[in-house]
Design an enzyme around this catalytic site. Structure first.
Site, mmCIF file in Angstrom:
data_model
loop_
_atom_site.group_PDB
_atom_site.id
_atom_site.type_symbol
_atom_site.label_atom_id
_atom_site.label_comp_id
_atom_site.label_asym_id
_atom_site.label_seq_id
_atom_site.Cartn_x
_atom_site.Cartn_y
_atom_site.Cartn_z
ATOM 1 N N ARG A 283 0.823 -1.220 0.000
ATOM 2 C CA ARG A 283 0.000 0.000 0.000
ATOM 3 C C ARG A 283 0.853 1.263 0.000
ATOM 4 N NH1 ARG A 283 -4.750 -2.120 4.021
ATOM 5 N NH2 ARG A 283 -6.098 -2.892 2.366
ATOM 6 N N GLY B 241 -12.963 -3.889 0.920
ATOM 7 C CA GLY B 241 -14.343 -3.452 1.157
ATOM 8 C C GLY B 241 -14.788 -2.403 0.155
ATOM 9 N N LYS C 143 -19.051 -16.658 1.931
ATOM 10 C CA LYS C 143 -20.481 -16.553 2.174
ATOM 11 C C LYS C 143 -21.270 -15.777 1.131
ATOM 12 C CE LYS C 143 -20.490 -15.673 6.986
ATOM 13 N NZ LYS C 143 -20.502 -14.679 7.711
ATOM 14 N N GLY D 132 -9.583 -8.746 -0.814
ATOM 15 C CA GLY D 132 -8.281 -8.958 -0.195
ATOM 16 C C GLY D 132 -7.779 -10.377 -0.370
HETATM 17 P P1 ADP Z 1 -12.250 -11.708 -0.676
HETATM 18 O O1 ADP Z 1 -11.447 -11.287 0.543
HETATM 19 O O2 ADP Z 1 -11.391 -11.879 -1.882
HETATM 20 O O3 ADP Z 1 -13.437 -10.812 -0.901
HETATM 21 P P2 ADP Z 1 -13.759 -13.607 0.854
HETATM 22 O O4 ADP Z 1 -13.239 -13.001 2.119
HETATM 23 O O5 ADP Z 1 -15.180 -13.367 0.522
HETATM 24 O O6 ADP Z 1 -12.836 -13.163 -0.376
HETATM 25 O O7 ADP Z 1 -13.564 -15.175 0.883
HETATM 26 C C1 ADP Z 1 -12.338 -15.780 1.138
HETATM 27 C C2 ADP Z 1 -12.503 -16.937 2.071
HETATM 28 O O8 ADP Z 1 -13.439 -17.883 1.568
HETATM 29 C C3 ADP Z 1 -11.198 -17.702 2.230
HETATM 30 O O9 ADP Z 1 -10.764 -17.587 3.557
HETATM 31 C C4 ADP Z 1 -11.546 -19.138 1.856
HETATM 32 O O10 ADP Z 1 -10.942 -20.084 2.701
HETATM 33 C C5 ADP Z 1 -13.057 -19.158 2.012
HETATM 34 N N1 ADP Z 1 -13.663 -20.234 1.215
HETATM 35 C C6 ADP Z 1 -13.611 -20.395 -0.113
HETATM 36 N N2 ADP Z 1 -14.241 -21.526 -0.473
HETATM 37 C C7 ADP Z 1 -14.701 -22.100 0.646
HETATM 38 C C8 ADP Z 1 -15.428 -23.301 0.933
HETATM 39 N N3 ADP Z 1 -15.781 -24.137 -0.050
HETATM 40 N N4 ADP Z 1 -15.727 -23.566 2.207
HETATM 41 C C9 ADP Z 1 -15.342 -22.720 3.193
HETATM 42 N N5 ADP Z 1 -14.673 -21.578 3.000
HETATM 43 C C10 ADP Z 1 -14.349 -21.262 1.739
HETATM 44 MG MG MG Z 2 -11.762 -11.599 2.652
#
Ligand code: ADP
Ligand code: MG
Length: 394
Positions: free
Chosen positions: A37, A374, A198, A351
């Site tokens: 950053r 975010g 989620k 992230g």
């Molecule tokens: P980002 O930070 O890129 O927006 P998220 O925070 O929404 O992504 O999601 C990332 C998390 O989702 C990771 O920690 C990963 O382990 C979890 N994840 C991905 N697939 C699964 C799954 N099938 N079951 C449980 N957790 C999952």
């Molecule tokens: Mg995340």
């Protein structure tokens, strides 16, 4: 969406207050563990230095909640910035009042000064008018380059713009330009890939991209809820029972809009979310009762790759599996590689997704990796970010 940038205004000799995002991870000794950053701010800082501005930087770090917290002082950041810039950076221990005023009065053109953590002041997160006014008193011009904090209506990200001419820094400008181009006028076919843990985190993004994209791929934990909505049993997989109905509605919307909606056709399942757990690949329709889905399977990767090949714009937010553990990272890495090979405009937000792309060794092959987790999510939801709204239109 077009905002005035720092390149559109006179900066020479001016006191320029630049809101940067120096919210970097620190190691156990309090040193900067990852300076991504800080590096991301350099184009704007260097530009202002070259033009002979007096550069006054402000940032938050961590969550000190409106009080001084020794762990979150910006001294280690000043140290690293100084190394990266190759010139001295004066750090002051306050943000407003006589201490910074006196230090700024001593500045000459091209000097760089870093204020203390803005979140040491309760007025910051409250977007207090008085605090914003006191920040504004320090400068002649306000530049916001902190895209990662643009979804917050705080004094240093939005409030201060009421009292000073406000323009975007180069990082902010790049983020806004690329993300709004994808949403407003994408080269088609436009593919959105969503994953992560989620559905509830990504409802807004899903709804908005359904209106814009030609194809939507859903993987990761959130796919389980959609698969359940299609009538499959998901065993012990992460699943949001209270979102199954919503998933059904979204599937229906996609069909009505003619959006190509792809879910995994096979899954890597294991008996536990553990790198040493037994695992196997099963059809998405046949997850055994005691097993949980932790990655997409090879047939899903192939199907998704075909759609990626045809796309001219791809927005990706959310890993395809639990990529933190080696046995469940293949799906995510394969999607990262497919994007790397694509000729399309490839935009990565989130992230964890950014870190997965980094780990896969293909970060340099993406058109753009958003620096705001975010903030990029809210942007993709179609929300107006307060830190962006506060800037002058071009
Ligand atoms: P980002 O930070 O890129 O927006 P998220 O925070 O929404 O992504 O999601 C990332 C998390 O989702 C990771 O920690 C990963 O382990 C979890 N994840 C991905 N697939 C699964 C799954 N099938 N079951 C449980 N957790 C999952
Ligand atoms: Mg995340």
């Amino acid at each position: 969406m077009k905002k005035k940038s720092v390149a559109d205004v006179e900066v020479t000799g001016k006191r320029v207050l630049v809101r940067v995002d120096f919210n970097v991870p620190l190691d156990q000794h309090g040193n900067v563990a990852d300076d991504t950053r800080i590096r991301a701010s350099l184009p704007t800082v260097r530009y202002l230095v070259e033009r002979g501005a007096k550069v006054i930087l402000a940032s938050h770090l961590g969550r000190p909640k409106g009080k001084i917290d020794e762990r979150y002082r910006l001294d280690p950041v000043a140290q690293r910035l100084q190394e990266l810039l190759g010139k001295p950076v004066v750090k002051v221990d306050e943000c407003v009042g006589e201490v910074p005023k006196a230090a700024i009065a001593r500045m000459r053109p091209k000097d760089v000064l870093l204020l203390e953590n803005v979140r040491f002041y309760p007025g910051e997160e409250k977007n207090d008018e008085q605090f914003a006014r006191r920040l504004a008193e320090l400068a002649d011009l306000y530049v916001n380059d902190a895209f990662g904090a643009a979804h917050r209506a705080h004094a240093s990200t939005a409030g201060v713009a009421r009292f000073l001419p406000a323009v975007a820094g180069f990082l902010m400008e790049k983020e806004i330009t690329i993300l709004s181009q994808a949403l407003e006028n994408p080269e088609r076919p436009f593919l959105a890939i969503l994953g992560g843990a989620k559905v509830s985190d990504k409802i807004g993004v899903c709804e908005n991209l359904l209106k814009k994209a030609d194809a939507l791929i859903i993987g990761g934990g959130m796919a389980n809820t959609f698969l359940k909505a299609r009538g499959f049993e998901m065993g012990k997989s992460l699943l949001e029972a209270d979102k199954v109905e919503l998933a059904r509605v979204l599937l229906e919307k996609a069909e009505n809009r003619g959006v190509d909606f792809l879910l995994p056709v096979d899954l890597v399942v294991a008996l536990a979310a553990d790198p040493d757990a037994r695992l196997k690949v099963v059809p998405a329709s046949a997850v055994p009762a005691e097993w949980m889905a932790l990655d997409i399977g090879p047939e899903s990767v192939n199907a998704f790759r075909e759609v990626i090949k045809k796309a001219r714009t791809v927005v990706w937010n959310g890993p395809m599996g639990v990529f933190e553990m080696a046995p469940f990272r293949t799906g995510t890495f394969e999607i990262a590689r497919a994007l790397a090979q694509s000729e399309a405009v490839t935009i990565v937000g989130g992230g964890d997704t950014a870190s997965a792309v980094e780990k896969a060794g293909v970060a340099g092959k993406m058109t753009h990796i958003s620096t705001g987790g975010g903030a990029s999510l809210e942007f993709l939801e179609g929300k107006i970010l307060p830190g962006v709204a506060a800037l002058q239109d071009a």
